[in-house]
Design an enzyme around this catalytic site. Structure first.
Site: not given
Ligand code: CP
Length: 308
Positions: A104, A54-55, A83, A132
């Site tokens: 991320r 999703r993100t 590396k 998040h």
């Molecule tokens: N909600 C969320 O962060 O989903 P993903 O891990 O699929 O990005």
């Protein structure tokens, strides 16, 4: 002024700035065609050292729907991190190519290090078990759209409250709205971290209770926020297996819930919401995933300062 800023955690945004972003997201939902060229000529980099559906894809869809372009990597192994390159060096390089980046990383604080290493806006797309913030924007937009307000409700947060970064960010963000009661539902071992309990809930005098059984509290909830047990954060597989099915929301439990409850989940779901619940009108987690794209469109526009 949001132009040129980074977003590392929800408190980086004032309540007024949050409202600005959510208001713009509402406008985009109502009239997406007005924004098809908003980011023409701009590039978003998505730097994902951890898996995501999703993100990453909602960020990419957001930029594409704004007329911009995207580039990036979806695993550490396909970047020079394999590396031994540092996050700081990677982001300084990416800033030579892109206008904005979403990152991320499994390490808490990695997004902050990235933001401190460049003038380019950096968005934290999840750092370890920490924060998040764009999931929080998604959650706030979903609650405001479906309940009409970010004040005056009881929210149950259920599951892995220890490692669930979406829960930490959401509690922080909601702590600034009025008359919200938090019901924290988890096994003893997966309770919210001390810094959330002490520094956010207690220090701000917020109403909250910590319970183990969802059945005992579901009838009082206006919002139920389910989460999965975060397998990737456990030190030992046996503990994960013992705790993973602590909560399974099914139709029997939902019988006891309010008719206007909304059920949210940041997703991915593993086992914690039965598939049968998807048909219930209170199940709102796929709508939530869609709101995630719209709110990321709004955030990108604001951080790039390209709003007309
Ligand atoms: N909600 C969320 O962060 O989903 P993903 O891990 O699929 O990005």
């Amino acid at each position: 002024m949001l132009k040129g800023r980074s977003l590392i955690e929800p408190m980086d945004l004032s309540v007024e700035e949050l409202k600005e972003i959510l208001d713009l997201a509402d406008k985009i939902v109502d009239n997406p065609l007005e924004y098809v060229d908003a980011c023409k000529g701009k590039i978003l980099a998505t730097l994902f050292y951890e898996p995501s559906t999703r993100t990453r894809l909602s960020f990419e869809a957001a930029m594409l729907r704004l007329g911009g372009a995207i580039m990036g990597f979806s695993s550490a192994n396909s970047s020079s991190a394999a590396k031994g390159e540092s996050v700081a060096d990677t982001i300084r390089t990416i800033a030579c190519y892109a206008d904005i980046a979403a990152i991320r990383h499994p390490k808490e604080g990695a997004a902050k290090v990235a933001a401190m290493s460049t003038d380019m806006p950096v968005i934290n797309a999840g750092d370890g078990g920490h924060q998040h913030p764009t999931q929080t924007l998604t959650d706030l937009l979903t609650i405001r759209s479906l309940k009409g307000s970010l004040d005056n409700f009881t929210i149950g947060l259920c599951g892995d409250l220890k490692f669930g970064r979406t829960v930490h960010s959401l509690i922080k963000a909601l702590s600034r709205y009025s008359n919200i009661k938090f019901v924290l539902i988890s096994p003893d071992e997966l309770k919210v971290p001390e810094y959330i309990r002490e520094d956010i809930l207690i220090k701000n005098g917020l109403e909250f209770e910590e319970v183990e059984r969802l059945e005992n509290v579901i009838s009082q909830l206006d919002v139920l926020y389910m989460t999965r047990v975060q397998r990737e954060r456990f030190f030992n597989e046996a503990d994960y297996i013992r705790l993973k099915d602590s909560y399974i929301l099914d139709m029997e439990k939902l019988e006891m819930a309010k008719k206007d409850l909304i059920i949210l989940h940041p997703l991915p779901r593993v086992n914690e919401i039965s598939i049968e619940v998807d048909k219930d009108p209170r199940a709102s987690y796929f709508k939530q995933a869609k709101y995630g794209m719209f709110v990321r469109m709004a955030l990108i526009i604001k951080l790039l300062g390209v709003e007309k």
